[in-house]
Design a protein around this motif. Structure first.
Motif, short mmCIF file in Angstrom:
data_model
loop_
_atom_site.label_atom_id
_atom_site.label_comp_id
_atom_site.label_asym_id
_atom_site.label_seq_id
_atom_site.Cartn_x
_atom_site.Cartn_y
_atom_site.Cartn_z
N VAL A 85 22.51 47.62 64.58
CA VAL A 85 22.63 47.71 63.12
C VAL A 85 21.65 48.76 62.58
CG1 VAL A 85 22.33 46.45 60.95
CG2 VAL A 85 23.42 45.33 62.90
N LEU A 86 20.40 48.70 63.06
CA LEU A 86 19.40 49.66 62.58
C LEU A 86 19.73 51.09 63.01
CD1 LEU A 86 16.10 47.63 63.17
CD2 LEU A 86 17.28 48.07 61.01
N LEU A 87 20.25 51.24 64.22
CA LEU A 87 20.64 52.58 64.67
C LEU A 87 21.77 53.13 63.81
CD1 LEU A 87 20.48 52.29 68.57
CD2 LEU A 87 19.07 53.72 67.10
N GLY A 88 22.72 52.26 63.47
CA GLY A 88 23.81 52.69 62.60
C GLY A 88 23.31 53.08 61.23
N LEU A 89 22.42 52.25 60.67
CA LEU A 89 21.85 52.55 59.36
C LEU A 89 21.05 53.84 59.39
CD1 LEU A 89 21.16 51.81 56.43
CD2 LEU A 89 19.30 50.38 57.31
N GLY A 90 20.22 53.99 60.43
CA GLY A 90 19.43 55.21 60.56
C GLY A 90 20.31 56.44 60.69
N GLY A 91 21.41 56.32 61.42
CA GLY A 91 22.33 57.44 61.56
C GLY A 91 22.95 57.84 60.25
N VAL A 92 23.35 56.84 59.45
CA VAL A 92 23.94 57.13 58.14
C VAL A 92 22.94 57.83 57.24
CG1 VAL A 92 24.84 56.06 56.03
CG2 VAL A 92 25.61 55.25 58.27
N LEU A 93 21.70 57.35 57.23
CA LEU A 93 20.66 57.97 56.40
C LEU A 93 20.39 59.40 56.87
CD1 LEU A 93 18.11 55.03 56.00
CD2 LEU A 93 19.93 55.73 54.44
N TYR A 94 20.41 59.60 58.18
CA TYR A 94 20.10 60.93 58.72
C TYR A 94 21.15 61.95 58.32
CZ TYR A 94 18.80 64.56 62.05
OH TYR A 94 18.43 65.75 62.62
N VAL A 95 22.42 61.58 58.41
CA VAL A 95 23.49 62.54 58.10
C VAL A 95 23.71 62.69 56.60
CG1 VAL A 95 24.66 62.08 60.27
CG2 VAL A 95 25.33 60.80 58.23
N GLN A 97 21.66 63.90 54.58
CA GLN A 97 21.01 65.16 54.23
C GLN A 97 20.17 65.06 52.96
OE1 GLN A 97 21.04 67.95 56.30
NE2 GLN A 97 21.93 66.38 57.62
N MET A 98 19.95 63.84 52.47
CA MET A 98 19.02 63.64 51.35
C MET A 98 17.62 63.47 51.92
SD MET A 98 21.28 61.08 48.94
CE MET A 98 20.05 61.12 47.63
N PRO A 99 16.67 64.32 51.51
CA PRO A 99 15.36 64.37 52.17
C PRO A 99 14.69 63.01 52.37
CG PRO A 99 15.56 66.16 50.62
CD PRO A 99 16.77 65.31 50.42
N ASP A 100 14.60 62.21 51.32
CA ASP A 100 13.90 60.93 51.45
C ASP A 100 14.64 59.98 52.38
OD1 ASP A 100 11.77 61.65 49.96
OD2 ASP A 100 12.41 60.68 48.12
N LEU A 101 15.97 60.02 52.36
CA LEU A 101 16.74 59.16 53.25
C LEU A 101 16.61 59.61 54.70
CD1 LEU A 101 19.99 58.49 51.17
CD2 LEU A 101 17.88 57.15 51.30
N VAL A 102 16.60 60.92 54.91
CA VAL A 102 16.37 61.44 56.27
C VAL A 102 14.99 61.02 56.76
CG1 VAL A 102 16.11 63.52 57.66
CG2 VAL A 102 17.94 63.39 55.96
N ASN A 103 14.00 61.08 55.87
CA ASN A 103 12.65 60.64 56.25
C ASN A 103 12.65 59.18 56.70
OD1 ASN A 103 11.77 63.16 55.48
ND2 ASN A 103 10.89 62.49 53.53
N LEU A 104 13.26 58.33 55.90
CA LEU A 104 13.25 56.89 56.20
C LEU A 104 14.07 56.56 57.44
CD1 LEU A 104 13.55 55.38 52.60
CD2 LEU A 104 11.58 55.26 54.13
N SER A 105 15.01 57.43 57.79
CA SER A 105 15.81 57.16 58.99
C SER A 105 14.95 57.19 60.25
CB SER A 105 16.94 58.19 59.11
OG SER A 105 16.46 59.47 59.47
N PHE A 106 13.83 57.91 60.20
CA PHE A 106 12.98 58.05 61.39
C PHE A 106 12.43 56.70 61.87
CE2 PHE A 106 8.76 59.58 63.21
CZ PHE A 106 9.29 59.79 64.46
N ILE A 108 13.42 53.77 61.03
CA ILE A 108 14.55 52.85 61.24
C ILE A 108 15.18 53.09 62.61
CG2 ILE A 108 16.87 52.25 60.44
CD1 ILE A 108 15.90 52.73 57.59
N VAL A 109 15.38 54.35 62.97
CA VAL A 109 15.94 54.67 64.29
C VAL A 109 14.99 54.23 65.40
CG1 VAL A 109 16.50 56.60 65.82
CG2 VAL A 109 17.43 56.55 63.52
N LEU A 110 13.69 54.44 65.20
CA LEU A 110 12.71 54.00 66.21
C LEU A 110 12.79 52.50 66.43
CD1 LEU A 110 9.51 56.07 65.28
CD2 LEU A 110 11.06 56.42 67.21
N ALA A 111 12.87 51.73 65.34
CA ALA A 111 12.97 50.27 65.47
C ALA A 111 14.27 49.89 66.16
CB ALA A 111 12.88 49.62 64.09
#
Length: 297
Positions: A85-95, A97-106, A108-111
């Protein structure tokens, strides 16, 4: 030749970890490089400067993970659905392309990776370095708390005005404004000390881990409270001197303390003050523990 042998040995022992680490580096190194450039050159947004403690925090988190690599490898492979679930959420945030969301994906993806590879025990093993990464990830939290900082701004202005009055200056305080010598000083939201507070809290956590004091809940709570107190008192004194310099026409000193290296020096002394504070708390804890032992005997 020796380097090649070391790399081959590491790959044989941690193949999946190294592959995932390489993928993470390809994804996030440009983002992290942007953070560092902004923190070091102050070219990042004012809100994101609140997370400049990541300059030392991210390398420290990486160091902790490296020291735990053998314990990580010793854990059984297990899958936790929350990881997907977290990997999916992190992937969505990463793609996005909104700077703050890309930041937070880091973080989230690690977890998600930790939970997906080693389950809950794996995440618990790296929970503290993950927390350091999370607390160093630039986001909009400073912007969100700015509107509620008015009581703190008023408290700082009132306290600074009281101190200057004791020093013999004619000071008038109007909410967050201080009038000195016909000049007006405003304790703005960014002068309320949240950046200083964030940094102090972050460095305090690092010290607790480094010294092993984090294992003691009482020491942790007392030290973090002392860190907050040190940060607030330091910020009050900083605003007091800023008002003094500006109100008395010492503009060079004002700019030195406000935007120059004077402010950095004060922050450095504040952080250094955390070390003797923690030492004093630990000595007091040991003394109290010793007295309790004697009394029980």
């Amino acid at each position: 030749m020796k380097l090649q042998t070391t790399l081959k040995s590491s790959f044989d022992r941690y193949p999946s970890e190294l592959i995932l680490g390489l993928l993470l580096a390809l994804m996030y190194l440009p983002t992290i490089a942007y953070w560092y450039d902004g923190w070091l050159n102050k070219s990042i947004s004012l809100e994101h400067e609140y997370f400049s403690h990541g300059i030392i925090g991210l390398p420290f988190a990486a160091y902790i993970v490296w020291t735990k690599r053998d314990r990580w490898q010793a854990l059984d492979d297990r899958f936790n659905p929350l990881g997907a679930v977290l990997l999916g959420l992190g992937g969505v945030l990463y793609v996005s392309q909104m700077p703050d969301l890309v930041n937070l994906s880091f973080p989230i993806v690690l977890a998600g990776l930790c939970l997906g590879l080693k389950g809950r025990p794996g995440f618990q093993l790296i929970a503290f370095p993950w927390l350091l990464v999370l607390l160093a990830t630039p986001n909009d939290l400073p912007y969100l708390i700015a509107p509620v900082s008015l009581p703190l701004q008023s408290f700082i202005a009132g306290t600074a005005g009281f101190i200057l009055t004791q020093w013999g200056l004619d000071v008038t305080v109007q909410d967050i404004l201080l009038l000195v010598g016909g000049r007006v000083v405003e304790v703005a939201p960014h002068c309320a000390g949240f950046k200083m507070l964030f940094t102090t809290f972050y460095v305090a956590l690092m010290l607790l881990y480094w010294t092993g004091a984090l294992k003691s809940r009482k020491t942790t709570v007392v030290f973090l409270l002392c860190a907050v107190l040190i940060s607030v008192v330091t910020n009050i004194l900083r605003n007091t001197f800023l008002t003094l310099f500006y109100g008395t026409g010492r503009d060079e000193l004002f700019h030195w303390l406000h935007e120059g290296w004077g402010g950095d020096a004060i922050s450095a002394f504040m952080l250094l003050a955390l070390i003797p504070t923690l030492m004093a708390i630990e000595r007091l804890r040991d003394a109290l523990s010793g007295s309790d032992t004697v009394e029980s005997v």
